[in-house]
Design a protein around this motif. Structure first.
Motif, PDB file in Angstrom:
ATOM      1  N   SER A 111      -6.037   5.488   5.639  1.00 49.33           N
ATOM      2  CA  SER A 111      -4.793   5.973   5.189  1.00 49.33           C
ATOM      3  C   SER A 111      -4.106   6.961   6.464  1.00 49.33           C
ATOM      4  CB  SER A 111      -4.446   7.041   4.029  1.00 49.33           C
ATOM      5  OG  SER A 111      -5.316   8.050   4.364  1.00 49.33           O
ATOM      6  N   HIS A 112      -5.066   7.615   7.169  1.00 54.17           N
ATOM      7  CA  HIS A 112      -4.541   8.381   8.242  1.00 54.17           C
ATOM      8  C   HIS A 112      -4.212   7.118   9.538  1.00 54.17           C
ATOM      9  CE1 HIS A 112      -7.241  11.228   6.492  1.00 54.17           C
ATOM     10  NE2 HIS A 112      -6.396  12.164   6.665  1.00 54.17           N
ATOM     11  N   GLY A 113      -4.967   6.176   9.752  1.00 48.35           N
ATOM     12  CA  GLY A 113      -4.544   5.223  10.671  1.00 48.35           C
ATOM     13  C   GLY A 113      -3.481   4.624  10.243  1.00 48.35           C
ATOM     14  N   GLY A 114      -3.079   4.376   8.943  1.00 49.69           N
ATOM     15  CA  GLY A 114      -1.959   3.671   8.594  1.00 49.69           C
ATOM     16  C   GLY A 114      -0.731   4.420   8.769  1.00 49.69           C
ATOM     17  N   THR A 115      -0.721   5.772   8.531  1.00 49.79           N
ATOM     18  CA  THR A 115       0.449   6.628   8.822  1.00 49.79           C
ATOM     19  C   THR A 115       0.952   6.591  10.154  1.00 49.79           C
ATOM     20  OG1 THR A 115      -0.244   8.310   7.044  1.00 49.79           O
ATOM     21  CG2 THR A 115       1.316   8.875   8.745  1.00 49.79           C
ATOM     22  N   ILE A 116      -0.387   6.470  11.200  1.00 52.48           N
ATOM     23  CA  ILE A 116       0.001   6.465  12.611  1.00 52.48           C
ATOM     24  C   ILE A 116       0.532   5.047  12.973  1.00 52.48           C
ATOM     25  CG2 ILE A 116      -1.040   6.452  15.005  1.00 52.48           C
ATOM     26  CD1 ILE A 116      -3.237   8.420  13.891  1.00 52.48           C
ATOM     27  N   GLY A 117       0.109   4.019  12.349  1.00 52.04           N
ATOM     28  CA  GLY A 117       0.473   2.506  12.680  1.00 52.04           C
ATOM     29  C   GLY A 117       2.207   2.702  12.012  1.00 52.04           C
ATOM     30  N   LEU A 118       2.246   3.168  10.903  1.00 50.07           N
ATOM     31  CA  LEU A 118       3.761   3.109  10.422  1.00 50.07           C
ATOM     32  C   LEU A 118       4.752   3.784  11.304  1.00 50.07           C
ATOM     33  CD1 LEU A 118       5.831   2.870   7.905  1.00 50.07           C
ATOM     34  CD2 LEU A 118       4.979   4.846   7.167  1.00 50.07           C
ATOM     35  N   ILE A 119       4.068   5.039  11.834  1.00 51.98           N
ATOM     36  CA  ILE A 119       5.065   5.759  12.607  1.00 51.98           C
ATOM     37  C   ILE A 119       5.549   5.020  14.107  1.00 51.98           C
ATOM     38  CG2 ILE A 119       5.194   7.869  14.020  1.00 51.98           C
ATOM     39  CD1 ILE A 119       4.054   9.502  11.779  1.00 51.98           C
ATOM     40  N   VAL A 120       4.425   4.547  14.536  1.00 57.18           N
ATOM     41  CA  VAL A 120       4.480   3.511  15.761  1.00 57.18           C
ATOM     42  C   VAL A 120       5.562   2.443  15.420  1.00 57.18           C
ATOM     43  CG1 VAL A 120       3.577   2.266  17.436  1.00 57.18           C
ATOM     44  CG2 VAL A 120       2.473   4.315  16.732  1.00 57.18           C
ATOM     45  N   PRO A 145       5.208   7.788  -1.166  1.00 60.78           N
ATOM     46  CA  PRO A 145       4.366   8.327  -1.956  1.00 60.78           C
ATOM     47  C   PRO A 145       4.061   7.267  -2.992  1.00 60.78           C
ATOM     48  CG  PRO A 145       5.893  10.063  -1.498  1.00 60.78           C
ATOM     49  CD  PRO A 145       6.175   8.851  -0.724  1.00 60.78           C
ATOM     50  N   ILE A 146       5.058   6.327  -3.578  1.00 61.08           N
ATOM     51  CA  ILE A 146       4.671   5.577  -4.568  1.00 61.08           C
ATOM     52  C   ILE A 146       3.777   4.374  -4.106  1.00 61.08           C
ATOM     53  CG2 ILE A 146       6.635   3.977  -4.079  1.00 61.08           C
ATOM     54  CD1 ILE A 146       5.679   5.183  -7.650  1.00 61.08           C
ATOM     55  N   THR A 147       3.820   4.107  -2.601  1.00 63.20           N
ATOM     56  CA  THR A 147       3.069   2.955  -2.206  1.00 63.20           C
ATOM     57  C   THR A 147       1.610   3.441  -1.881  1.00 63.20           C
ATOM     58  OG1 THR A 147       4.876   2.026  -0.986  1.00 63.20           O
ATOM     59  CG2 THR A 147       2.349   1.469  -0.245  1.00 63.20           C
ATOM     60  N   ALA A 148       1.584   4.952  -1.776  1.00 56.14           N
ATOM     61  CA  ALA A 148       0.338   5.672  -1.516  1.00 56.14           C
ATOM     62  C   ALA A 148      -0.375   5.664  -2.670  1.00 56.14           C
ATOM     63  CB  ALA A 148       0.288   6.907  -1.035  1.00 56.14           C
ATOM     64  N   CYS A 149       0.203   5.939  -4.103  1.00 57.21           N
ATOM     65  CA  CYS A 149      -0.228   5.942  -5.329  1.00 57.21           C
ATOM     66  C   CYS A 149      -0.715   4.775  -5.631  1.00 57.21           C
ATOM     67  CB  CYS A 149       1.059   6.237  -6.278  1.00 57.21           C
ATOM     68  SG  CYS A 149       0.593   6.254  -8.002  1.00 57.21           S
ATOM     69  N   PHE A 150      -0.076   3.690  -5.836  1.00 59.81           N
ATOM     70  CA  PHE A 150      -0.592   2.213  -5.925  1.00 59.81           C
ATOM     71  C   PHE A 150      -1.916   1.946  -5.132  1.00 59.81           C
ATOM     72  CE2 PHE A 150       3.072   2.025  -8.489  1.00 59.81           C
ATOM     73  CZ  PHE A 150       2.614   1.189  -9.516  1.00 59.81           C
ATOM     74  N   ILE A 151      -1.870   2.330  -3.916  1.00 58.03           N
ATOM     75  CA  ILE A 151      -3.122   2.060  -2.995  1.00 58.03           C
ATOM     76  C   ILE A 151      -4.373   2.731  -3.727  1.00 58.03           C
ATOM     77  CG2 ILE A 151      -4.169   2.447  -0.716  1.00 58.03           C
ATOM     78  CD1 ILE A 151      -1.480   1.762   0.429  1.00 58.03           C
ATOM     79  N   ARG A 152      -4.200   4.053  -3.867  1.00 57.88           N
ATOM     80  CA  ARG A 152      -5.305   4.885  -4.604  1.00 57.88           C
ATOM     81  C   ARG A 152      -5.819   4.210  -5.917  1.00 57.88           C
ATOM     82  NH1 ARG A 152      -7.105   5.729  -0.395  1.00 57.88           N
ATOM     83  NH2 ARG A 152      -7.082   7.682   0.839  1.00 57.88           N
ATOM     84  N   ILE A 153      -4.915   3.708  -6.714  1.00 64.40           N
ATOM     85  CA  ILE A 153      -5.194   2.999  -7.799  1.00 64.40           C
ATOM     86  C   ILE A 153      -5.887   1.878  -7.513  1.00 64.40           C
ATOM     87  CG2 ILE A 153      -4.253   1.730  -9.903  1.00 64.40           C
ATOM     88  CD1 ILE A 153      -1.886   3.497  -9.850  1.00 64.40           C
ATOM     89  N   GLY A 154      -5.606   0.924  -6.629  1.00 59.65           N
ATOM     90  CA  GLY A 154      -6.424  -0.117  -6.033  1.00 59.65           C
ATOM     91  C   GLY A 154      -7.884   0.346  -5.727  1.00 59.65           C
ATOM     92  N   ASN A 155      -7.975   1.403  -5.111  1.00 61.33           N
ATOM     93  CA  ASN A 155      -9.360   2.000  -4.690  1.00 61.33           C
ATOM     94  C   ASN A 155     -10.123   2.527  -5.819  1.00 61.33           C
ATOM     95  OD1 ASN A 155      -7.611   3.913  -2.092  1.00 61.33           O
ATOM     96  ND2 ASN A 155      -9.065   2.199  -1.915  1.00 61.33           N
ATOM     97  N   LEU A 156      -9.375   2.998  -6.686  1.00 65.18           N
ATOM     98  CA  LEU A 156      -9.988   2.963  -8.381  1.00 65.18           C
ATOM     99  C   LEU A 156     -10.444   1.681  -8.995  1.00 65.18           C
ATOM    100  CD1 LEU A 156     -10.699   5.229 -10.748  1.00 65.18           C
ATOM    101  CD2 LEU A 156      -8.415   4.533 -11.256  1.00 65.18           C
ATOM    102  N   GLU A 189      -5.792  11.615  -6.317  1.00 69.14           N
ATOM    103  CA  GLU A 189      -4.776  11.223  -5.324  1.00 69.14           C
ATOM    104  C   GLU A 189      -3.447  10.657  -5.796  1.00 69.14           C
ATOM    105  OE1 GLU A 189      -5.654  10.338  -1.172  1.00 69.14           O
ATOM    106  OE2 GLU A 189      -8.077  10.619  -1.868  1.00 69.14           O
ATOM    107  N   ALA A 190      -3.977   9.434  -6.462  1.00 66.38           N
ATOM    108  CA  ALA A 190      -2.919   8.957  -7.060  1.00 66.38           C
ATOM    109  C   ALA A 190      -1.722   9.757  -7.872  1.00 66.38           C
ATOM    110  CB  ALA A 190      -3.249   7.721  -8.064  1.00 66.38           C
ATOM    111  N   MET A 191      -2.128  10.505  -8.630  1.00 71.97           N
ATOM    112  CA  MET A 191      -1.359  11.633  -9.385  1.00 71.97           C
ATOM    113  C   MET A 191      -0.500  12.656  -8.523  1.00 71.97           C
ATOM    114  SD  MET A 191      -4.168  12.448 -12.533  1.00 71.97           S
ATOM    115  CE  MET A 191      -3.151  13.657 -13.191  1.00 71.97           C
ATOM    116  N   ALA A 192      -1.232  13.113  -7.574  1.00 72.20           N
ATOM    117  CA  ALA A 192      -0.690  14.051  -6.531  1.00 72.20           C
ATOM    118  C   ALA A 192       0.411  13.066  -5.816  1.00 72.20           C
ATOM    119  CB  ALA A 192      -1.613  14.375  -5.430  1.00 72.20           C
ATOM    120  N   TYR A 193       0.455  11.891  -5.514  1.00 73.06           N
ATOM    121  CA  TYR A 193       1.376  11.143  -4.916  1.00 73.06           C
ATOM    122  C   TYR A 193       2.509  10.864  -5.855  1.00 73.06           C
ATOM    123  CZ  TYR A 193      -2.498  10.694  -1.517  1.00 73.06           C
ATOM    124  OH  TYR A 193      -3.411  10.989  -0.522  1.00 73.06           O
ATOM    125  N   SER A 194       2.301  10.497  -7.097  1.00 73.78           N
ATOM    126  CA  SER A 194       3.336  10.207  -7.674  1.00 73.78           C
ATOM    127  C   SER A 194       4.154  11.413  -7.982  1.00 73.78           C
ATOM    128  CB  SER A 194       2.624   9.636  -9.045  1.00 73.78           C
ATOM    129  OG  SER A 194       1.903  10.649  -9.662  1.00 73.78           O
TER     130      SER A 194
END
Length: 270
Positions: A111-120, A145-156, A189-194
């Motif tokens: 996710s940290h790399g994804g954030t950097i990639g998004l900003i670039v 945050p809604i995208t981050a929430c669903f990504i963590r659900i995918g990890n689950l 994490e999913a709950m926090a992001y939602s």
């Protein structure tokens, strides 16, 4: 430990028999963010012509950044040691010892790399489309945050990024991993992001004029990575080398984003 009373977790990796849950969650999260930002652009009078390229920039930036982030931050000893492994960073394959190769998909996204990639990607988008950078960052931050929430659900659903053993009554037993009850760190994490998504949307409805000040961008970074920092204490380390560190890699990488987030929140108040 006795498993009775804990949540036994071992879902099928595929949804509806043909698509991976992880891929589906990524897709749902991106589509919801797309619809969100499209609505925000229209409310702010930004034309559809300026909006349409945004999705491609975001998708490519997040995917490339997340993939490179995982390879460089978490597995440098593997991916940076030969040209064959460097190819595997970009193309979702693994080379076999007999000279062949097999398709793997992108196993490892950070996710940290994804954030950097998004900003670039957004910097490139702004340069081409001529929209205010802070306006774009704030709008994306409201939806992210809604995208981050669903990504963590995918990890689950993948039973990955698991938590440390616990006797809490809501513990999950990830049968694909072992038979120990563990913290569902992905769900935390999913709950926090939602929660952040609804907070950001509520503030936007009352204070739409804050878009373009950097406030929502700062709030998103500070909230997400502060939550990530503390939730990391409930999670197992992802790579063995992290066990010798005072903070794990997820926490170390979160600190700069928290600082940047706080800076933009303070700056937006001036």
């Amino acid at each position: 430990m006795e498993k009775l009373g804990y949540i036994i977790w071992n879902p099928d990796l595929n949804a509806f028999g043909f698509i991976r849950w992880y891929s589906l969650c990524w897709l749902v999260g991106l589509v919801l963010a797309y619809l969100c930002v499209k609505r925000l652009y229209r409310q702010q009078g930004i034309s559809d012509e300026k909006f349409e390229p945004l999705f491609v920039y975001c998708f490519v930036g997040i995917l490339v950044g997340a993939r490179l982030g995982h390879c460089i931050f978490y597995e440098p000893d593997y991916f940076l040691t030969s040209w064959r492994h460097m190819v595997e960073m970009i193309i979702p394959i693994r080379f076999d010892n007999d000279g062949g190769w097999h398709f793997t998909g992108y196993e490892g996204l950070a996710s940290h790399g994804g954030t950097i990639g998004l900003i670039v990607a957004l910097l490139l988008y702004v340069k081409r489309i001529k929209v205010g950078m802070l306006t774009v960052l704030d709008n994306i931050a409201i939806a992210t945050p809604i995208t981050a929430c669903f990504i963590r659900i995918g990890n689950l659903m993948n039973s990955e990024i698991i938590g440390k053993p616990t006797d809490m009554p809501w513990a999950f037993v990830f049968e694909r991993v072992d038979l120990l009850p563990r913290h569902p760190g992905q769900l935390y994490e999913a709950m926090a992001y939602s929660v952040l998504f609804f907070i950001g949307w509520a503030i936007y409805k009352r204070k739409q004029e804050k878009v373009g000040s950097g406030f929502f961008f700062g709030l998103c970074l500070a909230f997400i990575f502060t939550a990530r920092f503390f939730i990391e204490y409930t999670k197992e380390v992802q790579e063995a080398f992290e066990a010798s560190l005072p903070l794990d890699m997820g926490q170390l990488l979160s600190i700069p984003f928290i600082v940047i987030g706080v800076f933009f929140i303070v700056k937006s108040r001036k």
